[in-house]
Enzyme design. Structure first.
Site, short mmCIF file in Angstrom:
data_model
loop_
_atom_site.label_atom_id
_atom_site.label_comp_id
_atom_site.label_asym_id
_atom_site.label_seq_id
_atom_site.Cartn_x
_atom_site.Cartn_y
_atom_site.Cartn_z
N ASP A 29 0.82 -1.21 0.00
CA ASP A 29 0.00 0.00 0.00
C ASP A 29 0.86 1.26 0.00
OD1 ASP A 29 -2.40 1.35 -0.06
OD2 ASP A 29 -2.67 1.33 2.11
N ASN A 31 1.32 3.36 -2.96
CA ASN A 31 1.90 3.75 -4.26
C ASN A 31 1.44 5.14 -4.69
OD1 ASN A 31 2.97 1.21 -4.36
ND2 ASN A 31 1.60 0.42 -5.95
N ARG A 33 0.26 7.65 -2.82
CA ARG A 33 0.82 8.69 -1.95
C ARG A 33 2.30 8.93 -2.26
NH1 ARG A 33 -1.49 6.07 3.36
NH2 ARG A 33 -2.05 4.48 1.82
N ARG A 42 -0.38 9.05 -9.93
CA ARG A 42 -0.43 7.83 -9.11
C ARG A 42 0.19 6.61 -9.81
NH1 ARG A 42 -3.89 7.26 -4.96
NH2 ARG A 42 -4.25 5.11 -5.59
N SER A 74 -7.53 -5.59 -5.35
CA SER A 74 -8.64 -6.13 -4.57
C SER A 74 -9.94 -6.06 -5.35
CB SER A 74 -8.78 -5.35 -3.26
OG SER A 74 -9.38 -4.09 -3.50
N ASN A 77 -10.94 -2.60 -5.62
CA ASN A 77 -10.15 -1.65 -6.41
C ASN A 77 -10.78 -1.32 -7.77
OD1 ASN A 77 -6.94 -2.88 -5.15
ND2 ASN A 77 -8.12 -1.12 -4.47
N TRP A 78 -11.80 -2.08 -8.20
CA TRP A 78 -12.51 -1.73 -9.45
C TRP A 78 -13.19 -0.38 -9.31
CZ3 TRP A 78 -11.24 -4.62 -13.43
CH2 TRP A 78 -10.97 -5.97 -13.27
N ARG A 80 -11.93 2.34 -8.44
CA ARG A 80 -11.01 3.46 -8.71
C ARG A 80 -11.28 4.04 -10.10
NH1 ARG A 80 -5.25 2.34 -5.89
NH2 ARG A 80 -6.09 1.70 -3.90
N ILE A 204 -6.83 -4.81 7.27
CA ILE A 204 -6.43 -5.86 6.33
C ILE A 204 -7.16 -5.77 4.99
CG2 ILE A 204 -5.43 -7.48 7.96
CD1 ILE A 204 -8.00 -9.00 8.03
N GLU A 216 1.05 -13.03 12.31
CA GLU A 216 1.58 -11.87 13.03
C GLU A 216 1.51 -10.68 12.09
OE1 GLU A 216 2.53 -11.79 16.20
OE2 GLU A 216 1.98 -13.91 16.36
#
Ligand code: IPE
Ligand code: IPE
Ligand code: MG
Length: 253
Positions: A29, A31, A33, A42, A74, A77-78, A80, A204, A216
């Protein structure tokens, strides 16, 4: 891609080779920014992020981590902007085509998980070829989650199992955790020991919901394009200090 496979680099001496995670999962995560902070679009961040992933793959291989799973796209993410989605799909395809030969010579086993049937046809063909060509390789297991959503994965597993019950192939009493896992996209892959998320978000985001039950979690503020071997070293040092109890009581405490 500009990254060449580096010569094998030894595990840093402060890390214990017997206490490494076998499977590392990563939420790549930050990219956008990263690119924005440099006044660039972006997509430049996504492009740079590919190099980071390749470096991490070779680092895992060098240091003896046997599986790496990366969250590339994900099911959410479609949502976007369409130009960003289109760029990502083309990027995945281009990278696969360019890197396949090297992955073969590096003995990497590539697998894609997610609802792959919804991806562009040309990308699906590259994915099928990459999985087929590398399936008998014996090196690091590299899994890329593309159009992946943990909830979607669980729902499709439920449907597949319900269908088998309907056909009388199995009965309801046959359903248990092992059988359920066999119907997940990640079937046959061990659960991750360590989840790394870059860019500071403490969530997550629908990644490996079932599989992450006892992973973890390590979050770093570093943005994905800047995540390097030193950062990975820090994540592994931190992991080696954890007391993984799995719900039990540690006898020595
Ligand atoms: C992760 O970086 C890459 C993908 C989700 C494809 P982002 O694109 O989410 O970057 P930020 O979080 O907006 O900075
Ligand atoms: C998670 O990042 C998905 C991937 C890295 C592919 P997002 O940027 O999509 O997650 P949110 O929106 O911050 O939860
Ligand atoms: Mg993000």
């Amino acid at each position: 891609m500009t990254v060449e496979p580096l010569p094998l680099q030894k595990l840093p001496p402060d890390l214990d080779c017997n206490r490494l995670p076998k499977h590392v999962a990563v939420i790549m995560d930050g990219n956008g920014r990263w690119a924005n902070s440099k006044g660039r679009p972006r997509i430049m961040g996504h492009q740079k992020g590919v190099d980071t992933l390749k470096n991490l793959l070779y680092c895992c291989r060098d240091w003896g981590v046997s599986a790496l799973t990366a969250y590339a796209f994900s099911t959410e993410n479609w949502g976007r902007p369409s130009e960003e989605v289109a760029f990502l799909m083309t990027l995945f395809e281009r990278v696969l085509r360019r890197e396949l030969q090297e992955m073969m010579s590096e003995n990497v086993r590539i697998r894609f998980v997610g609802n792959l049937g919804k991806l562009p046809n040309s990308l699906q063909s590259e994915i099928a070829k990459a999985m087929e060509d590398t399936e008998n390789n014996s090196g690091i297991q590299f899994t890329v989650a593309t159009n992946y959503g943990g909830r979607e994965e669980i729902v499709q597993a439920c449907k597949a199992i319900a269908h088998k019950v309907q056909l009388n192939d199995i009965s309801i009493t046959d359903i248990n955790e092992d059988l359920f896992e066999q119907h997940l996209y990640t079937q046959g892959l061990q659960n991750p020991d360590l989840l790394i998320r870059t860019s500071g978000e403490m969530r997550i985001s629908n990644f490996l919901l079932w599989q992450m039950a006892y992973a973890e979690i390590y979050v770093t503020e570093t943005l994905w394009p800047d995540f390097n071997r030193d950062e990975f070293h820090q994540a592994l040092s931190n992991y080696q200090k954890r007391d993984r109890r799995f719900g039990k009581v540690n006898d020595s405490k």
